[in-house]
Structures are given as structure tokens and as C-alpha cells.
Scaffold this active site. Structure first.
Site, short mmCIF file in Angstrom:
data_model
loop_
_atom_site.label_atom_id
_atom_site.label_comp_id
_atom_site.label_asym_id
_atom_site.label_seq_id
_atom_site.Cartn_x
_atom_site.Cartn_y
_atom_site.Cartn_z
N SER A 179 10.47 40.72 24.89
CA SER A 179 11.34 40.29 25.90
C SER A 179 11.16 38.80 26.23
O SER A 179 11.45 38.06 25.33
CB SER A 179 10.95 41.37 27.03
OG SER A 179 11.90 41.05 28.20
N ASP A 280 20.35 48.38 25.87
CA ASP A 280 19.68 47.02 26.25
C ASP A 280 20.88 46.15 26.61
O ASP A 280 21.66 45.54 25.77
CB ASP A 280 18.90 46.38 25.39
CG ASP A 280 18.16 45.22 25.90
OD1 ASP A 280 18.36 44.70 26.88
OD2 ASP A 280 17.27 44.58 25.25
N HIS A 310 15.46 48.76 26.81
CA HIS A 310 14.76 47.82 27.17
C HIS A 310 13.42 48.13 27.26
O HIS A 310 13.25 48.67 27.99
CB HIS A 310 15.33 46.50 27.88
CG HIS A 310 14.67 45.42 27.69
ND1 HIS A 310 15.23 44.39 26.68
CD2 HIS A 310 13.57 44.40 28.44
CE1 HIS A 310 14.28 43.19 27.03
NE2 HIS A 310 13.69 43.52 27.76
#
Ligand SMILES: *[C@@H]1O[C@H](CO)[C@@H](O)[C@H](O)[C@H]1NC(C)=O
Ligand SMILES: *[C@@H]1O[C@H](CO)[C@@H](O)[C@H](O)[C@H]1NC(C)=O
Length: 338
Positions: A179, A280, A310
């Protein structure tokens, strides 16, 4: 059926509840304005783990301070059973959390880094960089690169047990992150590939669902409303808290292959492995990233998990998390060979 449910993969109830609790804390956080009391409150939702000198399934860890003035440190993980072997690679890891929350000692990240140290196997350097909005871009990138310089210093003895006391050949390292940590991995690698290290050699980048963006709304952002953990409202807030005042999401560190991008085709950017999840909302930005690297002439490998949301790798029990570990191991071994 609500649109929220439609955009969720099938998941065990326990995981759904954890995600819901986490999302609530993230939403509370997006009203955060940099106030210290609120930061302490947020930390209640982010349980921490201590380093352990006693092996946990073979892995020991310790915290190393780089710079006390900005509270920069990293947690060092190693598999005790690999001590003395010559070719254990180093993985410098950047945790996720939108640049604004989580830490190297967050329990989820402590578990993930232990698993990397054990299964790759690798010596893992998990960086505790400064957070936004108290510290904006480029603080995080500077912290990341300063840790590389710190571990490249012959005075740093943290790797002495792990092979390569032979100074004629360099220690292989990888830069990884998930991320926001994946965004950091890219930008720190950009600096690293232009730097002359004395002891280290960069072999690759590993980006787990890296956080990139732009002013445009992509199809996946528009379609996956209510997907686990990520929404445009949350990501818009994170970019706003991270960027210097006066910039929008087409800043070159956000939209890396967008209208203000920097040409990297002449840079020796290393081979890159990118993981993308089908649930995601950020997946289209990640595909643009892969495409951008490819068009710049860089070697890039894309792994897609259709059922992954995610942050799925925070759940070690998910089958995709085991697949991911195996792919990272393959990639690392392949890049070490070259
Ligand atoms: C790392 O440690 C674990 C647990 O002790 C052990 O099973 C594993 O074989 C070790 N890995 C390597 C490559 O030595
Ligand atoms: C970019 O992608 C194309 C199409 O998949 C492939 O043929 C080419 O080898 C890639 N370039 C690099 C540098 O990997």
C-alpha cells in the site's frame, strides 16, 4: 443486496468483523488534523508487538535507532537457523497505512515481517518512518533512503551473522512494501538505483498493492464502492494529508506515470514484482504502474489475485497470503541468480 456486499469477496465472519472494526477506526482517523491527543487515541486501535530476542519459530528481532531527533528506527528480523549462511538477502520493508498510520511494530506488520524472514528466508529491515499529516512528503522518502545509507555503513554490525563477511562482493537487497509502503518502495528505489552503495546492491522491488493515484477516477474506483478497507473518500484524505499544501493528486509521486511524471527510462530501475487484488479499488492505478514501468523499459512482473481485497496479507490464514509468500520467494531467488 446492498452495493457494499456485492463488492466484497467471500470471507469468513471473523475476518469480516475485523475489517469492519478497522474501517471504523480509519474513518475516525480521517477527521484527524495532526492533534497529538487524537494520535494517541488512534494508537488504541493499533496494537503493538515488542521485539523478541527469544526465537519465535526461529525468528529473532531487535529495534535499531537511526536518528533520535526524528524518532527514526527500524526493526531487524532474522532467522536464527540461517545465521552463517552466505547468501541471505536483505529485504527493506515499508509498512502500509496511507502514510498516516500503522508502524513497524504494529502487530500485523510484526507478523508479516517474521514470516518473510522465516520463509524467504531473509534478513528483514522494517522501517518506522515518520507519518503524515504531522510530517508530509518528502519526510517519508527521506527516512526510507536514510535507513538504506545507515545499513550500508560498515559500522553497522546488524548483518555480521549473515554471511558475506567477504567485502569483495556486495550484499543483495530488495526494497518491499505494501500500500503506501509500496509507493515508498518505488520512490526509495528510484533514489537507490542512482546511488553508489559501498556494501549493498539493489536486486529488486516488491510492491504489494502499491498506493498510487491521480485526479482522474478510474473504473475500479468508481465500481468498487463499499469494498473492504479502501474508498475514494479515505484515499483522497490520505493524499491530502501527505502532499504539501497546494498540490493535487497529479503530483508526480502520486500519479507516477501521469501528466507530471518524471521519465525514468534512462535509470537502472531494478526488476519489480507487483501484486494486484480483484476487490481493490486501487487496482487500475496499479495496472497503470505496471504498464508505465514496462513502457519505460523496466522488467516488471504482475501477479493478480481475483478474490483479494486491499490488505489481504494481514490475514495469514487466507490462501492468497501463502501464494504471495511463495511468489515473493520465487522472485527473490530468481533475481539473486542474475
Ligand atoms: C527458519 O526457521 C524455521 C524455524 O526454526 C526453520 O524451520 C526453517 O528451516 C528456517 N529456514 C531456513 C532457511 O533455515
Ligand atoms: C513489456 O510488455 C510487452 C508485452 O507484454 C513485452 O513483450 C515486453 O517484453 C515488455 N518489456 C519489458 C522491458 O519487460
Amino acid at each position: 443486496m446492498s452495493s457494499t456486499k456485492k463488492n466484497w469477496p467471500k470471507l469468513p465472519l471473523g475476518i469480516r468483523l475485523l475489517i469492519a472494526a478497522h474501517s471504523m477506526s480509519v474513518d475516525a482517523f480521517s477527521r484527524y488534523d495532526g492533534n497529538a491527543v487524537n494520535r494517541r487515541l488512534m494508537n488504541l486501535f493499533d496494537p503493538k508487538a515488542s521485539p523478541s530476542r527469544k526465537p519465535d519459530n526461529g525468528v529473532v528481532s531487535s529495534d535499531v535507532v537511526v536518528d533520535t531527533t526524528r524518532k527514526l528506527w527500524f526493526r531487524l528480523y532474522s532467522n536464527t537457523t540461517t545465521a552463517g549462511k552466505m547468501s541471505i538477502p536483505i529485504i527493506v520493508y515499508f509498512h502500509g497505512g496511507g502514510f498516516a498510520y500503522m508502524a513497524a511494530n504494529s502487530m500485523n506488520y510484526d507478523d508479516l515481517c517474521k514470516r518473510l524472514a522465516r520463509e524467504i528466508p531473509a534478513v528483514v529491515v522494517s522501517v518506522n518512518y515518520r507519518l503524515s499529516p504531522e510530517h508530509r512528503y518528502p519526510s517519508q522518502y527521506e527516512d526510507g533512503f536514510d535507513v538504506l545509507k545507515f545499513i550500508d555503513n560498515p559500522d553497522f554490525e546488524g548483518f555480521s551473522a549473515f554471511g558475506n563477511t567477504d567485502t569483495s562482493s556486495k550484499k543483495a537487497f530488495f526494497i518491499a512494501g505494501d500500500s503506501a509502503g509500496g509507493n515508498l518502495a518505488h520512490h526509495v528505489a528510484l533514489k537507490a538505483c542512482q546511488h553508489q552503495f559501498s556494501l549493498l546492491k539493489l536486486h529488486g522491488v516488491i510492491a504489494l498493492q502499491p498506493f498510487f493515484g491521480g485526479e482522474e477516477r478510474t473504473e475500479s474506483e468508481l465500481k468498487l464502492v463499499g469494498a473492504p478497507l479502501i474508498s475514494v473518500k479515505r484515499t483522497d484524505w490520505m493524499w491530502k494529508a501527505f502532499l504539501p499544501h497546494g498540490y493535487n493528486r497529479d503530483h508526480h509521486v502520486v500519479n507516477v506515470f501521469g501528466p507530471n511524471s518524471v521519465d525514468i527510462s534512462d535509470l537502472p530501475f531494478p526488476p519489480t514484482l507487483v501484486f494486484i487484488g480483484g476487490f481493490d479499488p486501487l487496482q487500475d492505478w496499479q495496472r497503470k504502474y505496471v504498464e508505465g514501468l514496462n513502457k519505460s523499459g523496466k522488467h516488471v512482473y504482475k501477479i493478480e489475485y481475483p478474490n483479494a481485497f486491499h490488505g489481504f496479507y494481514a490475514f495469514p490464514q487466507l490462501p492468497d497470503t501463502s501464494l504471495l509468500m511463495a511468489e515473493i520467494k520465487n522472485f527473490v531467488l530468481k533475481q539473486l541468480d542474475q
